[in-house]
Motif scaffolding. Structure first.
Motif, PDB file in Angstrom:
ATOM      1  N   GLY A 178       0.823  -1.211   0.000  1.00 32.42           N
ATOM      2  CA  GLY A 178       0.000   0.000   0.000  1.00 32.42           C
ATOM      3  C   GLY A 178       0.853   1.256   0.000  1.00 32.42           C
ATOM      4  N   CYS A 198      -2.891  -4.356   3.218  1.00 34.89           N
ATOM      5  CA  CYS A 198      -2.897  -3.814   1.852  1.00 34.89           C
ATOM      6  C   CYS A 198      -2.721  -4.876   0.755  1.00 34.89           C
ATOM      7  CB  CYS A 198      -1.846  -2.719   1.721  1.00 34.89           C
ATOM      8  SG  CYS A 198      -2.211  -1.301   2.766  1.00 34.89           S
ATOM      9  N   HIS A 294      -3.625   4.319  -3.372  1.00 37.55           N
ATOM     10  CA  HIS A 294      -3.884   4.461  -1.936  1.00 37.55           C
ATOM     11  C   HIS A 294      -3.873   5.941  -1.523  1.00 37.55           C
ATOM     12  CE1 HIS A 294      -3.309   0.076  -1.742  1.00 37.55           C
ATOM     13  NE2 HIS A 294      -3.952   0.151  -0.593  1.00 37.55           N
ATOM     14  N   GLU A 298      -7.099   8.182  -0.185  1.00 35.16           N
ATOM     15  CA  GLU A 298      -6.872   8.825   1.117  1.00 35.16           C
ATOM     16  C   GLU A 298      -7.230  10.317   1.031  1.00 35.16           C
ATOM     17  OE1 GLU A 298      -2.951  10.037   1.882  1.00 35.16           O
ATOM     18  OE2 GLU A 298      -3.102   9.874   4.058  1.00 35.16           O
ATOM     19  N   CYS A 322      -2.852   4.578   4.343  1.00 40.02           N
ATOM     20  CA  CYS A 322      -3.939   3.589   4.317  1.00 40.02           C
ATOM     21  C   CYS A 322      -4.750   3.526   5.610  1.00 40.02           C
ATOM     22  CB  CYS A 322      -3.395   2.217   3.947  1.00 40.02           C
ATOM     23  SG  CYS A 322      -2.018   1.700   4.983  1.00 40.02           S
ATOM     24  N   THR A 365      -8.138   2.253   4.392  1.00 40.33           N
ATOM     25  CA  THR A 365      -8.328   2.292   2.935  1.00 40.33           C
ATOM     26  C   THR A 365      -7.220   1.417   2.358  1.00 40.33           C
ATOM     27  OG1 THR A 365      -7.127   4.401   3.019  1.00 40.33           O
ATOM     28  CG2 THR A 365      -9.498   4.509   2.679  1.00 40.33           C
ATOM     29  N   MET A 366      -7.425   0.118   2.466  1.00 40.02           N
ATOM     30  CA  MET A 366      -6.367  -0.836   2.152  1.00 40.02           C
ATOM     31  C   MET A 366      -6.761  -1.768   1.022  1.00 40.02           C
ATOM     32  SD  MET A 366      -5.207  -2.037   5.965  1.00 40.02           S
ATOM     33  CE  MET A 366      -3.945  -1.125   6.850  1.00 40.02           C
ATOM     34  N   CYS A 370      -9.857  -0.286  -0.889  1.00 34.93           N
ATOM     35  CA  CYS A 370      -9.506   1.095  -1.208  1.00 34.93           C
ATOM     36  C   CYS A 370     -10.019   1.456  -2.600  1.00 34.93           C
ATOM     37  CB  CYS A 370      -7.983   1.249  -1.112  1.00 34.93           C
ATOM     38  SG  CYS A 370      -7.402   2.918  -1.388  1.00 34.93           S
TER      39      CYS A 370
END
Ligand SMILES: *Cc1c(COP(=O)(O)O)cnc(C)c1O
Length: 420
Positions: A178, A198, A294, A298, A322, A365-366, A370
């Motif tokens: 990630g 990730c 990623h 984000e 992440c 947010t992996m 994501c």
């Protein structure tokens, strides 16, 4: 009583792991079983090793998964190089630093710690000054600390360790796949990755890599165990103890993963299939593209949260892309908000540990989680749930801000949709 087949709810998982898994990985897991010495299977094992080297950005001979959750990778590397009485320095800036301490202590290390407030990371010079003071055999540190959402710069610390012939061990469980992790360039001797973060593969394996500096110790300890150590070997094994774990003994594991194929455990066939497919998807996407993705999502998430009037937790200069930590507004029951997100929207976000419990939410947010649709879903749902909890959020702005962020990036020519 008869039990029915599994029926799991459809969830949007926005935690720092386990995260959603790409359907292609789930499909790979239902590939028929092969025997562990079947050339068709050992060829898959070799491909996993080669793909791991690429993801870890290393030329190391050894890169393979330990069977067990991510911490099994930490334990395998640490127990294979720690001898009772060895000095280990662990800089701690969140929960997983404490895990490293705990593992080192169990294998008899004399552990020295250095702590900074949760939400911050260390200035490399502070760690280097401590290294000079303690002169440890090993420095063990976390790269991406999921409990606080911070990322520790490693390059200077790694260089300082190498100059003093100190082993540098890094827990990159949350960052691998990630965020950039440069094993060789940062002088990392032993590195641990995770699957359920990730890389977006189910939990149950810990891919690791280590170099010749660690292998030399493994050889020496093995010869001590067999009573055939030479003077030269004894330079690398002070206390002359054999590795005290069978399951995590890297010298045995590498004999199994290497050309000798000596039986150790029965390889976790379906997990190897999953990891093979997960790594393949990372390399197809491209490492840089994946890191960019990623960061893009984000940015959109942060834009939305801030537009709602929420505050982010922690030192923004060292934020782990992440994991986004959000301060729970005063007077709000954080657990009640999480429950409503799950019950009404089928969205899961995380709380945190220790000093941060009840103070922040963590939004992951992996990997496969994501994606744009997930970011927009979590922002819309969170706004609605906070309004239901009587929070005076700025209404109707969060999704607009996130959409603006995506639009700007699209205009700048980045492939937003390529992610999934
Ligand atoms: C998740 C995590 C771990 C532990 O992983 P398990 O799979 O639960 O053993 C270790 N280190 C870091 C930095 C993590 O984020």
């Amino acid at each position: 009583m008869l039990f029915s087949e599994l029926h799991t709810p459809k969830r949007t998982i926005m935690t720092p792991g386990p995260v959603e898994v790409d359907p292609r990985v789930l499909r790979a897991m239902s590939t028929p079983i092969l025997g562990q010495f079947d050339p068709a299977f050992t060829n898959i094992m070799n491909e996993v090793m080669e793909m791991l080297r690429q993801v870890f950005q290393t030329k190391n001979r050894w890169a393979f998964p330990i069977d067990g959750t991510s911490r099994s990778g930490n334990e395998a590397i640490l127990c294979s190089i720690i001898e009772p009485g060895d000095k280990v320095l662990v800089p701690i800036y969140g929960r997983f630093g404490h895990l490293l301490v705990e593992i080192c202590e169990r294998y008899g290390a004399e552990v020295h710690t250095l702590e900074c407030p949760w939400g911050e990371v260390f200035e490399p010079q502070v760690v280097i000054a401590e290294i000079k003071k303690v002169n440890p055999k090993i420095v063990a540190i976390v790269h991406g600390e999921t409990s606080t959402g911070r990322i520790q710069p490693l390059a200077e610390i790694g260089k300082a360790c190498r100059e003093r012939d100190i082993l540098f061990v890094v827990d990159a469980v949350a960052s691998i796949g990630g965020v950039e992790v440069k094993t060789d360039e940062w002088y990392i001797d032993g590195l641990i990755g995770g699957t359920q973060k990730c890389l977006s593969v189910p939990s149950g394996m810990a891919p690791i890599t280590y170099n010749d500096r660690i292998e030399t110790i493994l050889f020496a300890r093995k010869k001590v165990e067999r009573g055939i150590a030479t003077e030269e070997d004894l330079r690398f094994t002070r206390s002359k103890h054999a590795i005290s774990s069978n399951y995590f003994d890297l010298s045995m594991l590498q004999d199994y993963w290497g050309p000798r194929r000596l039986n150790h455990h029965t390889e976790a066939t379906s997990m190897i299939y999953a990891l093979h497919e997960g790594l393949r998807l990372v390399l197809i996407e491209g490492l840089q593209q994946r890191f960019d993705r990623h960061m893009l999502h984000e940015k959109a998430l942060i834009a939305g949260l801030e537009a709602m009037g929420l505050r982010l937790f922690g030192d923004s200069r060292h934020k782990l892309p992440c994991v986004t930590c959000v301060e729970i507004p005063n007077g709000v029951d954080g657990e009640s908000v999480r429950k409503m997100l799950l019950d009404e929207f089928s969205i899961e976000i995380a709380s945190s540990f220790g000093p941060l419990h009840g103070k922040i939410w963590r939004i992951g947010t992996m990997g496969y989680s994501c994606r744009k649709e997930n970011i927009l879903a979590v922002l819309g749902a969170l706004e609605a749930v906070l309004i239901r909890h009587g929070v005076n959020v700025i209404r109707g702005e969060a999704l607009q801000a996130a959409l603006d962020e995506y639009k700007v990036t699209r205009l700048a020519g980045m492939a937003v949709e390529k992610s999934s």
